[in-house]
Design an enzyme around this catalytic site. Structure first.
Site, PDB file in Angstrom:
ATOM      1  N   CYS A  12       0.821  -1.224   0.000  1.00  0.00           N
ATOM      2  CA  CYS A  12       0.000   0.000   0.000  1.00  0.00           C
ATOM      3  C   CYS A  12       0.848   1.264   0.000  1.00  0.00           C
ATOM      4  O   CYS A  12       0.319   2.365  -0.115  1.00  0.00           O
ATOM      5  CB  CYS A  12      -0.952  -0.011   1.194  1.00  0.00           C
ATOM      6  SG  CYS A  12      -1.945  -1.507   1.231  1.00  0.00           S
ATOM      7  N   HIS A  26      -9.400   3.673  -1.081  1.00  0.00           N
ATOM      8  CA  HIS A  26      -8.014   3.204  -0.969  1.00  0.00           C
ATOM      9  C   HIS A  26      -7.670   2.247  -2.106  1.00  0.00           C
ATOM     10  O   HIS A  26      -7.519   1.052  -1.899  1.00  0.00           O
ATOM     11  CB  HIS A  26      -7.828   2.548   0.406  1.00  0.00           C
ATOM     12  CG  HIS A  26      -6.437   2.093   0.700  1.00  0.00           C
ATOM     13  ND1 HIS A  26      -5.316   2.659   0.132  1.00  0.00           N
ATOM     14  CD2 HIS A  26      -5.970   1.111   1.542  1.00  0.00           C
ATOM     15  CE1 HIS A  26      -4.233   2.047   0.594  1.00  0.00           C
ATOM     16  NE2 HIS A  26      -4.606   1.103   1.440  1.00  0.00           N
TER      17      HIS A  26
END
Lengths: 420, 138
Positions: free
Chosen positions: A92, A366
């Protein structure tokens, strides 16, 4: 002591796609949207043919889209072949690390203009497969066999944090409420709703269907109701977790000496730091993310700034507990104070330390490889007074971005400065 | 289990034989679980395999209601959740493992710091059956 960059680097344009669920679009389509918005944002214009390198953050198009080797494809799609194009994979934190590689490439003197991108197209896979794909960011030999999931890792940090500081678990819910309040004012966010909107929406729906209308005293009561907010991994509930998203973001970097050729108001990258760590179990403390503190220390030293100089920050709130730990790892609050700051509204837009004015990962969405780059889009907007209804008051000069991969095995922090 | 090999697969092979192993650095005395070929403290490769005594305390935990595919296949779901945590071993290192033998109806009563001992659980059936490290209350 962190060294200064050997030459300065500036952001002269940014863009992002809308974040959300887009069955009809691939990641390259989303990146085209981000790139076109970036082109519009460069005040004096630029020629895409002048881009000399492309760094692209993407976690796993291999699994999400059955596509590896994505960087040259995306470069071709925005018409910048044969530019050197490199995909960065750090879970991420892929986007934030791509940004750092772009900064270092310009600082090295080898190139003058770099396109930084981040993209992820996650929603084509069914939910369980998304969970499995995200789990690839953990240690497959020693963490996954235990039965961990990503919500599970952060939930484990949450139990450690709550136990160590005797924290009120309601602080987690406060983070979600605050980020949804900000995201409701961001037209690019996946969720354009406050938690109160969500709550009222559920009541309206029940009323329309002629069903008994559920009653909640306030948002906290709504978020504590397992029917409206089911437990995912104790003590984290659904609304503690960032969503599964599609999206892309882009940033144009140039060397400092040429920045004013493109805009009268460049944003300078004054600090950059990155650090790594082993698996979660290897850490002596589970209530903090040591690599985030180390990365930020390096960025602060490079910038010659302290946490008190930062006017606002975009932090990696993949889960609500992550934002609370980040505000301590970055030095905004002392250890054990982050949860109180969340309870007291100190991280709200009108608080002493505004955090995630964009809505954060929680509300904005996200798309993992895009998140670290999209944070810079919010920095650009706030520093230029372009954030609309969520614009911070006063003279916003310094902003920080904090992007985390996995449970904190990769952390990357950048500090930005507006000079005129 | 090949006693001499420090390769990373040896750890899970030892679990199949009901053993929790690690490494001991002959230079600085550091203990690592799982075992390491290079001591992460002093970078020496003079390390030997050790067996831990399988006792520790609960450092942190969660109860998972939305499991990954592998745990769904092992029979877990929102109505049948499982506990996973980080265990601080008596030897010092910490390890990730499933925690069994707890009342998961009230996770708020699970206490960090509680003493635990190693056990081994089998997930999957027939040819797919595989043994995993777990801990249970002492």
């Amino acid at each position: 002591m962190a060294k200064k960059l050997s030459r300065g680097v500036a952001v002269v344009g940014v863009g992002m796609s809308k974040f959300g669920v887009f069955p009809e679009k691939t990641s390259r389509d989303l990146f085209v949207e981000a790139f076109q918005e970036l082109r519009q944002s460069v005040q004096k214009g630029f020629n895409p043919k002048d881009i000399e390198a492309f760094y692209m953050g993407n976690f796993t198009s291999d699994h999400f889209e059955n596509q590896a080797h994505l960087a040259p494809i995306v470069a071709s799609w925005v018409g910048i072949s044969p530019v050197a194009s490199t995909r960065i994979e750090d879970a991420c934190a892929s986007g934030g690390v791509a940004l750092r590689q772009g900064v270092l490439a310009i600082a090295s003197g080898e190139v003058d203009m770099v396109l930084v991108g981040g993209l992820e197209k996650m929603t084509d896979l069914p939910g369980a497969k998304v969970t499995d794909a995200l789990a690839l960011a953990a240690d497959s030999l020693f963490e996954i066999p235990a039965g961990f999931t990503f919500p599970g890792f952060y939930a484990t940090m949450a139990t450690a944090y709550i136990d160590q500081y005797k924290a009120d678990p309601d602080a987690l819910l406060r983070v979600g409420i605050k980020n949804h309040t900000n995201g409701a004012l961001n037209e690019k966010a996946q969720f354009n709703q406050t938690i109160k909107d969500v709550m009222l929406g559920k009541q309206r729906k029940a009323e329309q269907k002629g069903l008994p209308v559920p009653q909640w005293e306030d948002e906290i009561a709504f978020l504590k109701d397992p029917k409206s907010n089911p437990m995912i991994a104790w003590p984290l509930r659904l609304f503690d977790c960032s969503p599964v998203s599609d999206g892309a973001a882009a940033v144009l970097l140039v060397s400092e000496e040429m920045a004013e050729k493109f805009t009268d108001q460049p944003i300078y990258v004054v600090g950059s730091g990155q650090a790594s760590d082993g698996a979660l179990a290897e850490r002596t403390s589970l209530s903090e993310i040591p690599a985030a503190e180390k990365a930020s220390k390096r960025a602060y030293e490079m910038a010659g700034l302290t946490p008190e100089d930062i006017d606002f920050a975009e932090v990696h709130d993949c889960f609500t507990i992550a934002e609370i730990m980040a505000t301590e790892d970055l030095g905004f609050f002392a250890r054990g104070e982050g949860w109180k700051a969340a309870m007291d509204g100190r991280t709200a837009r009108d608080g002493s330390h505004p955090v995630n004015t964009s809505g954060g990962l929680k509300s904005k969405g996200h798309p993992v490889g895009a998140s670290g780059v999209a944070q810079v889009v919010e920095v650009w907007k706030q520093l230029h007074g372009l954030a609309g209804e969520r614009q911070l008051r006063g003279n916003i000069r310094h902003a920080l971005t904090h992007n985390v991969g996995g449970t904190g095995q990769t952390c990357v922090v950048h500090i930005f400065e507006k000079r005129n | 289990m090949t006693e001499q090999s420090l390769h990373s697969k040896v750890f899970n092979q030892a679990i199949a034989e009901n053993q929790l192993i690690g490494s001991h650095c002959l230079v600085c005395g550091n203990i690592s679980v799982p075992q390491r070929q290079i001591c992460p403290n002093c970078h020496s490769d003079q390390v030997e395999l050790i067996k831990t005594d399988g006792r520790g305390t609960l450092a942190a935990f969660t109860v998972i209601y939305v499991p990954p595919t592998s745990m769904v296949e092992a029979g877990y779901n929102a109505k049948n959740p499982y506990c996973v945590g980080i265990v601080a071993l008596g030897e010092g290192p910490r390890i990730s493992a499933q925690i069994v033998g707890l009342d998961l109806n009230s996770p708020e009563n699970i206490s960090i710091g509680m003493p635990l001992k190693q056990t081994f659980v089998v997930r999957g059936e027939g040819d797919a059956a595989k043994k995993f490290l777990a801990f249970e209350p002492v």
